[in-house]
Design an enzyme around this catalytic site. Structure first.
Site, PDB file in Angstrom:
ATOM      1  N   SER A 146      35.935  39.244  43.895  1.00  0.00           N
ATOM      2  CA  SER A 146      37.035  38.882  44.795  1.00  0.00           C
ATOM      3  C   SER A 146      36.809  39.569  46.127  1.00  0.00           C
ATOM      4  CB  SER A 146      38.355  39.365  44.194  1.00  0.00           C
ATOM      5  OG  SER A 146      39.374  39.341  45.182  1.00  0.00           O
ATOM      6  N   TYR A 159      43.440  45.644  40.523  1.00  0.00           N
ATOM      7  CA  TYR A 159      42.573  44.463  40.534  1.00  0.00           C
ATOM      8  C   TYR A 159      41.370  44.682  41.453  1.00  0.00           C
ATOM      9  CZ  TYR A 159      41.370  39.521  41.448  1.00  0.00           C
ATOM     10  OH  TYR A 159      40.728  38.313  41.607  1.00  0.00           O
TER      11      TYR A 159
END
Ligand code: NDP
Length: 248
Positions: A146, A159
């Protein structure tokens, strides 16, 4: 780079194949000729995928599995060895967001779950599948990362840290295997219209984002036997590989 590769006869494991980007990756790899091994917990999503793949003339094997079940991941490696003796493509796509929250407010069980699914299960998958990928004439590993692995965005800490860990594992693994046919790359899909993105950005209009079909179409070529890159980050929405800046 952007042409659909011929994946005929290739065995492709895709985690998180019940919805979102993983569903589209599984479907498109099957359409390109691969036999897809589709992993997720939601049986309904896997069955819908199987219907779509088989009605288009493709082949899939469904594996309902919770990736927190580390012994289950090992058993999957054993089952792939028994049936095919090799693995050509591994897509470590399954992941969770956890929660968007100040770092000190994250509950321990949420933090641990993000790390277990995004990091430990990915490592366990690597450990179980590496011997099979090395048996392939052109093993390809694709690990979903990401942009927040680099941007250090406020409130995304668990995350973001998990995806930094995924990228670092991918780079170490790529270094270990650079003199073999195995190619290992990370992928940043960029903001994509899925359930995870809606959880992260509830106020956003999803119609402003590319959908999982479009994003997956740009990732599938990374499974090509012709791919040469390893240890790199592929930025999907820029359509190019990025080198990591290595210390001198
Ligand atoms: P979704 O939430 O739509 O799908 C996640 C998938 O992971 C589902 O198939 C889910 O299956 C699976 N999964 C989650 N937990 C488990 C578990 N414990 N065991 C097995 N499977 C599990 O996410 P996206 O498609 O949006 O994301 C795919 C990847 O792309 C992720 O790694 C994500 O971090 C990354 N990404 C996504 C972006 C976006 O904007 N969408 C941006 C940047 C990166 P099930 O629940 O059935 O088990």
């Amino acid at each position: 780079m952007m042409t659909v590769p011929d994946l005929s006869g290739r065995i492709a494991l895709v985690t998180g194949a019940s919805r979102g980007i993983g569903y589209q990756l599984a479907k498109q790899m099957a359409a390109a000729g691969a036999h897809v091994i589709a992993v997720a917990r939601t049986v309904g999503g896997l069955e819908e995928l199987d219907d779509e793949i088989t009605s288009a003339g493709g082949q899939a094997t469904l594996v309902p599995l919770d990736l927190t079940d580390m012994a289950g991941i090992d058993r999957l490696g054993g089952a792939i060895f028994e049936r095919w003796g090799k693995l050509d493509i591994m897509v470590a796509n399954a992941g969770i967001l956890g929660v968007i929250s100040p770092i000190g407010h994250i509950e321990a069980k949420t933090f641990e779950k993000v790390m277990t699914i995004n990091v430990t299960a990915t490592w366990r998958l690597i450990r179980s599948m590496e011997p099979l990928l090395r048996t392939s004439d052109a093993g390809r590993a694709i690990l979903l990362s990401s942009g927040v692995a680099h941007s250090a965005r406020a409130f995304w800490s668990a995350y973001a840290a998990s995806k930094s860990a995924v990228e670092t594992m991918a780079r170490c693994w790529a270094e270990e295997t650079k003199n073999t046919p195995l190619r290992v790359n990370s992928v940043n899909p960029g903001a994509t219209r899925t359930a995870m993105r809606a959880q992260a950005m509830p106020g956003e209009d999803p119609d402003t984002l590319p959908n999982a079909f479009e994003v997956a179409a740009k990732i599938v070529p990374l499974a090509s036997p012709a791919l040469t890159e390893t240890g790199k980050l592929f930025e999907v929405q820029e359509g190019r590989f990025k080198d990591y800046v290595l210390p001198a």
